[in-house]
Design a protein around this motif. Structure first.
Motif, PDB file in Angstrom:
ATOM      1  N   GLY A 246       0.804  -1.386  -0.108  1.00 48.06           N
ATOM      2  CA  GLY A 246       0.043   0.017   0.068  1.00 48.06           C
ATOM      3  C   GLY A 246       0.763   1.388   0.047  1.00 48.06           C
ATOM      4  O   GLY A 246       0.199   2.130   0.636  1.00 48.06           O
ATOM      5  N   LEU A 247       1.974   1.227  -0.842  1.00 51.41           N
ATOM      6  CA  LEU A 247       2.843   2.379  -0.922  1.00 51.41           C
ATOM      7  C   LEU A 247       2.035   3.467  -1.621  1.00 51.41           C
ATOM      8  O   LEU A 247       1.932   3.448  -2.758  1.00 51.41           O
ATOM      9  N   PRO A 248       1.933   4.816  -0.925  1.00 44.78           N
ATOM     10  CA  PRO A 248       1.447   5.787  -1.890  1.00 44.78           C
ATOM     11  C   PRO A 248       2.462   6.195  -3.067  1.00 44.78           C
ATOM     12  O   PRO A 248       3.536   6.437  -2.780  1.00 44.78           O
ATOM     13  N   ILE A 249       1.870   6.217  -4.208  1.00 47.53           N
ATOM     14  CA  ILE A 249       2.499   6.419  -5.391  1.00 47.53           C
ATOM     15  C   ILE A 249       3.239   7.853  -5.525  1.00 47.53           C
ATOM     16  O   ILE A 249       4.308   8.027  -6.319  1.00 47.53           O
ATOM     17  N   ASP A 250       2.584   8.635  -4.786  1.00 44.14           N
ATOM     18  CA  ASP A 250       3.261  10.232  -4.871  1.00 44.14           C
ATOM     19  C   ASP A 250       4.541  10.459  -3.931  1.00 44.14           C
ATOM     20  O   ASP A 250       5.141  11.343  -4.223  1.00 44.14           O
ATOM     21  N   GLY A 251       4.777   9.324  -3.372  1.00 45.27           N
ATOM     22  CA  GLY A 251       6.268   9.193  -2.454  1.00 45.27           C
ATOM     23  C   GLY A 251       7.207   8.560  -2.943  1.00 45.27           C
ATOM     24  O   GLY A 251       8.139   8.293  -2.331  1.00 45.27           O
ATOM     25  N   LEU A 252       7.309   8.028  -4.143  1.00 42.87           N
ATOM     26  CA  LEU A 252       8.099   6.937  -4.833  1.00 42.87           C
ATOM     27  C   LEU A 252       9.173   7.526  -5.338  1.00 42.87           C
ATOM     28  O   LEU A 252      10.166   6.875  -5.740  1.00 42.87           O
ATOM     29  N   GLU A 540      13.399  16.965  12.536  1.00 37.10           N
ATOM     30  CA  GLU A 540      12.588  16.082  13.213  1.00 37.10           C
ATOM     31  C   GLU A 540      11.531  15.157  12.416  1.00 37.10           C
ATOM     32  O   GLU A 540      11.283  14.163  12.139  1.00 37.10           O
ATOM     33  N   ILE A 541      10.716  16.123  11.571  1.00 39.98           N
ATOM     34  CA  ILE A 541       9.812  15.522  10.848  1.00 39.98           C
ATOM     35  C   ILE A 541      10.467  14.634   9.644  1.00 39.98           C
ATOM     36  O   ILE A 541       9.968  13.524   9.147  1.00 39.98           O
ATOM     37  N   SER A 542      11.652  14.984   9.260  1.00 36.61           N
ATOM     38  CA  SER A 542      12.544  14.346   8.123  1.00 36.61           C
ATOM     39  C   SER A 542      12.963  12.961   8.942  1.00 36.61           C
ATOM     40  O   SER A 542      13.055  12.041   8.024  1.00 36.61           O
ATOM     41  N   ARG A 543      13.482  13.173  10.024  1.00 34.73           N
ATOM     42  CA  ARG A 543      14.008  11.855  10.418  1.00 34.73           C
ATOM     43  C   ARG A 543      12.804  11.038  10.910  1.00 34.73           C
ATOM     44  O   ARG A 543      13.197   9.557  11.226  1.00 34.73           O
ATOM     45  N   THR A 544      11.657  11.412  11.234  1.00 34.82           N
ATOM     46  CA  THR A 544      10.494  10.474  11.514  1.00 34.82           C
ATOM     47  C   THR A 544       9.369   9.990  10.511  1.00 34.82           C
ATOM     48  O   THR A 544       9.633   8.988   9.607  1.00 34.82           O
ATOM     49  N   GLU A 545       8.541  11.031  10.148  1.00 31.27           N
ATOM     50  CA  GLU A 545       7.459  10.734   9.259  1.00 31.27           C
ATOM     51  C   GLU A 545       7.959  10.470   7.850  1.00 31.27           C
ATOM     52  O   GLU A 545       7.783   9.588   7.327  1.00 31.27           O
ATOM     53  N   LEU A 546       8.841  11.416   7.284  1.00 31.12           N
ATOM     54  CA  LEU A 546       9.365  11.247   5.787  1.00 31.12           C
ATOM     55  C   LEU A 546      10.088  10.207   5.791  1.00 31.12           C
ATOM     56  O   LEU A 546      10.424   9.439   4.746  1.00 31.12           O
ATOM     57  N   ALA A 547      11.017   9.708   6.831  1.00 32.35           N
ATOM     58  CA  ALA A 547      12.066   8.674   6.758  1.00 32.35           C
ATOM     59  C   ALA A 547      10.963   7.027   6.754  1.00 32.35           C
ATOM     60  O   ALA A 547      11.597   6.423   6.231  1.00 32.35           O
ATOM     61  N   GLU A 548      10.105   7.330   7.363  1.00 34.18           N
ATOM     62  CA  GLU A 548       9.329   6.138   7.308  1.00 34.18           C
ATOM     63  C   GLU A 548       8.539   5.737   6.085  1.00 34.18           C
ATOM     64  O   GLU A 548       8.449   4.812   5.634  1.00 34.18           O
ATOM     65  N   THR A 549       8.444   6.937   5.175  1.00 36.08           N
ATOM     66  CA  THR A 549       7.819   6.616   3.715  1.00 36.08           C
ATOM     67  C   THR A 549       8.909   5.913   3.043  1.00 36.08           C
ATOM     68  O   THR A 549       8.727   5.202   1.997  1.00 36.08           O
ATOM     69  N   ILE A 550      10.284   5.813   3.487  1.00 38.64           N
ATOM     70  CA  ILE A 550      11.428   5.106   2.788  1.00 38.64           C
ATOM     71  C   ILE A 550      11.565   3.931   3.495  1.00 38.64           C
ATOM     72  O   ILE A 550      11.630   2.707   2.771  1.00 38.64           O
ATOM     73  N   THR A 551      11.573   3.647   4.589  1.00 43.15           N
ATOM     74  CA  THR A 551      11.791   2.364   5.383  1.00 43.15           C
ATOM     75  C   THR A 551      10.922   1.450   5.012  1.00 43.15           C
ATOM     76  O   THR A 551      10.909   0.151   5.058  1.00 43.15           O
ATOM     77  N   ARG A 552       9.364   1.823   4.899  1.00 42.74           N
ATOM     78  CA  ARG A 552       8.478   0.856   4.810  1.00 42.74           C
ATOM     79  C   ARG A 552       8.290   0.170   3.138  1.00 42.74           C
ATOM     80  O   ARG A 552       7.696  -0.641   2.935  1.00 42.74           O
ATOM     81  N   ARG A 553       9.275   0.922   2.350  1.00 36.82           N
ATOM     82  CA  ARG A 553       9.355   0.487   0.994  1.00 36.82           C
ATOM     83  C   ARG A 553      10.021  -1.058   1.097  1.00 36.82           C
ATOM     84  O   ARG A 553       9.926  -1.863   0.177  1.00 36.82           O
ATOM     85  N   GLY A 554      10.862  -1.173   2.340  1.00 38.41           N
ATOM     86  CA  GLY A 554      11.593  -2.533   2.328  1.00 38.41           C
ATOM     87  C   GLY A 554      12.828  -2.428   1.283  1.00 38.41           C
ATOM     88  O   GLY A 554      13.257  -1.761   0.556  1.00 38.41           O
TER      89      GLY A 554
END
Length: 592
Positions: A246-252, A540-554
């Motif tokens: 379920g990765l949002p495509i606008d963040g890929l 802090e937003i970059s280290r948490t929320e925005l980093a999560e958009t990357i780590t969840r890709r696997g």
């Protein structure tokens, strides 16, 4: 906030028109830019009696944002990580209200104050202001009042005045005929023969809602076609194993070498877009058996317009099982276990949505006569089918109307400099008047507001280099303001000094923020890590929320969406820089 004010800057008083996302973020950004040494007065005028614009007043039952919360939210006001990636329109309006509360914007917002005229003033020694805003004060006594100012930010948005094409004989329809802006409830479709004109995201939503409302017959008409892609990458299977990420495509789309450190010759050629189109089409065929879109078996665009460089992705894909049903063919690689998995409720339905060419006319009996399109398989199937709707919905978009602007002023179509200002009027900004191919307008509006404020406060000069972010549109196309989200955001950031250098970013915020920036998409928060609009919240937003958009890709996701594109585009850009050093590309074509 850092940045030197140009010594020649005069007093500034700004009128903002519109209390949608663009107007609100412009208000907040202007207030933050005001300093005791260089004050900015500002007032916002909104015709309606509440905020939210299109998200509030042109919303409808079950409507959701098709852009992700990570991309859509403003740089320093975010949703909790537990919030779903895609939220409803009422949830987004509530978010805007919390934005107003958090940054204490209410005293500057004048609701129920419809602007009726904006005209120039003759500047004299007694009158320093340049523009007069005339409005009806519905907030108090309903009387006409004026507000004189030095600058104007027009934030009324793209989706206000309905665009209704002429269809001969539409008066013969025995039932309701209305624009999608008037659609509110699913019950409006129950038991009806529905004709939907258009194939954008609203049209797709209404086709799906028609199915769920038990409409008797549903026909969607369009002239050229669309590119369907789900807002979240999921539901396909490879070798019989279903992907459920379920990765949002606008963040890929990654930053490094696609928007950051791109040679001007590469940007000008749009090579990145054409390469990604080539790869994506092959991947789509491998996954779903068609290159027209993600599991799209009808409504394919012509080959010369199919791709990232040309069109707006249609990310409302819930109706696709119903559109596909009369045309879907077995995947050539089905024996490998590859395919697309529709939701069970939709996959098991026996109903469908018909598609056909646009109506040529509607005859006296109320029957739709479709434009002849022998090249389209849906027209060949539908040309002899009788379609007599009793509910016609124009999902044909909106047009820009600025009847309240004096004729001497430019309009949004004249804003040739970064789609924000006209060369003759840098004191008038058009915020939110671009449409991204895949992305969201609210963060673009924030980036545009920062760009304009940097300009009017003397922190930057008007850029003169040509832009390379516009989608490639025919001269006859109605929409000429399409942009590539990532390229546009990056260009504005480079103009006002908000695009971070990699070494500078590493020294300021460390390795994790650097990697998040390189692997991440063009989130507006990234352009507040450094530069004139630097925010204490951005790291802090970059280290948490925005980093999560990357780590969840696997691991595999980051390999295919991150490492491989970076290596490929890195080599292409390096080659361009080497050719420049050898004198084979003129230096004036270079930009970072």
């Amino acid at each position: 906030m850092s940045g030197q004010i140009h010594p020649g800057v005069a007093a500034r008083r700004v009128a903002i028109i519109g209390a949608g996302p663009g107007g609100l973020v412009t208000l907040k950004t202007l207030l933050e830019a005001s300093t005791p040494d260089s004050p900015i007065e500002v007032q916002l005028f909104e015709a309606e009696h509440d905020i939210g614009g299109t998200f509030q007043f042109r919303s409808y039952e079950n409507a959701e944002l098709v852009s992700s919360k990570q991309l859509t939210t403003f740089s320093d006001h975010r949703f909790p990580l537990s919030t779903p990636d895609h939220i409803s329109l009422p949830q987004y309006v509530d978010y805007l209200k919390t934005y107003i509360d958090r940054f204490a914007l209410s005293p500057f917002i004048n609701l129920g104050c419809r602007v009726t005229n904006i005209s120039p003033l003759a500047t004299t020694s007694e009158q320093q202001w340049k523009h007069r805003v005339t409005y009806i004060d519905g907030k108090h006594d309903g009387k006409e009042r004026t507000y004189d100012c030095s600058h104007i930010a027009i934030c009324t948005g793209l989706h206000v005045q309905p665009n209704i094409p002429n269809i001969p004989g539409v008066e013969n329809v025995k039932g309701d005929v209305f624009h999608s802006s008037q659609y509110k409830l699913r019950s409006q479709l129950t038991g009806r023969n529905v004709l939907i004109l258009g194939c954008g995201e609203t049209a797709m939503d209404l086709a799906y809602e028609s199915m769920k409302a038990d409409a008797l017959q549903v026909t969607m008409c369009f002239r050229t076609g669309f590119l369907s892609f789900p807002k979240a990458l999921s539901r396909f299977k490879v070798f019989s194993k279903q992907f459920k990420g379920g990765l949002p495509i606008d963040g890929l789309i990654t930053n490094l070498f696609e928007t950051a450190y791109v040679h001007r010759a590469i940007a000008q050629s749009r090579l990145r877009w054409f390469v990604s189109d080539f790869v994506i089409k092959r991947v789509l065929w491998f996954l779903t058996g068609t290159q027209a879109g993600m599991n799209q078996h009808v409504g394919a665009l012509p080959h010369d317009r199919l791709g990232r460089a040309y069109v707006f992705l249609n990310k409302s894909s819930k109706a696709m099982p119903y559109l596909n049903r009369p045309y879907q063919e077995k995947h050539p690689l089905a024996f490998l276990g590859n395919g697309y998995v529709d939701p069970p409720e939709d996959a098991n339905s026996k109903r469908w949505v018909d598609t056909c060419s646009f109506p040529e006319r509607i005859d006296s009996s109320g029957r739709v006569i479709f434009e002849s399109r022998p090249d389209r398989k849906d027209w060949r199937r539908m040309k002899n089918v009788e379609v007599r709707p009793n509910c016609v919905i124009y999902c044909t978009g909106y047009k820009q109307v600025f009847s309240w602007l004096d004729a001497s002023y430019p309009t949004a179509s004249d804003a040739a400099i970064r789609n924000i200002i006209a060369p003759s009027h840098p004191d008038i900004a058009f915020i939110g008047f671009v449409r991204p191919g895949v992305g969201a307008i609210p963060p673009i509006a924030e980036q545009q507001a920062m760009w304009w404020i940097a300009l009017i406060t003397g922190r930057m000069q008007i850029p003169t280099d040509p832009p390379h972010y516009h989608l490639l549109a025919r001269k006859t196309s109605r929409i000429q303001y399409g942009v590539d989200h990532s390229a546009y955001m990056s260009t504005l950031a480079k103009d006002f000094g908000g695009a971070p250098g990699l070494l500078e970013l590493y020294k300021a915020h460390g390795l994790k923020v650097l990697l998040t920036y390189c692997f991440g998409a063009s989130f507006v928060t990234f352009y507040r890590l450094l530069g004139p609009f630097k925010s204490e919240l951005a790291p802090e937003i970059s280290r948490t929320e925005l980093a999560e958009t990357i780590t969840r890709r696997g691991i595999l996701g980051n390999l295919f969406f991150g490492v491989i594109p970076m290596l490929f585009y890195g080599m292409i850009n390096s080659a361009a820089f080497m050719l420049e050093m050898l004198g084979l590309i003129p230096k004036e074509q270079t930009a970072m």
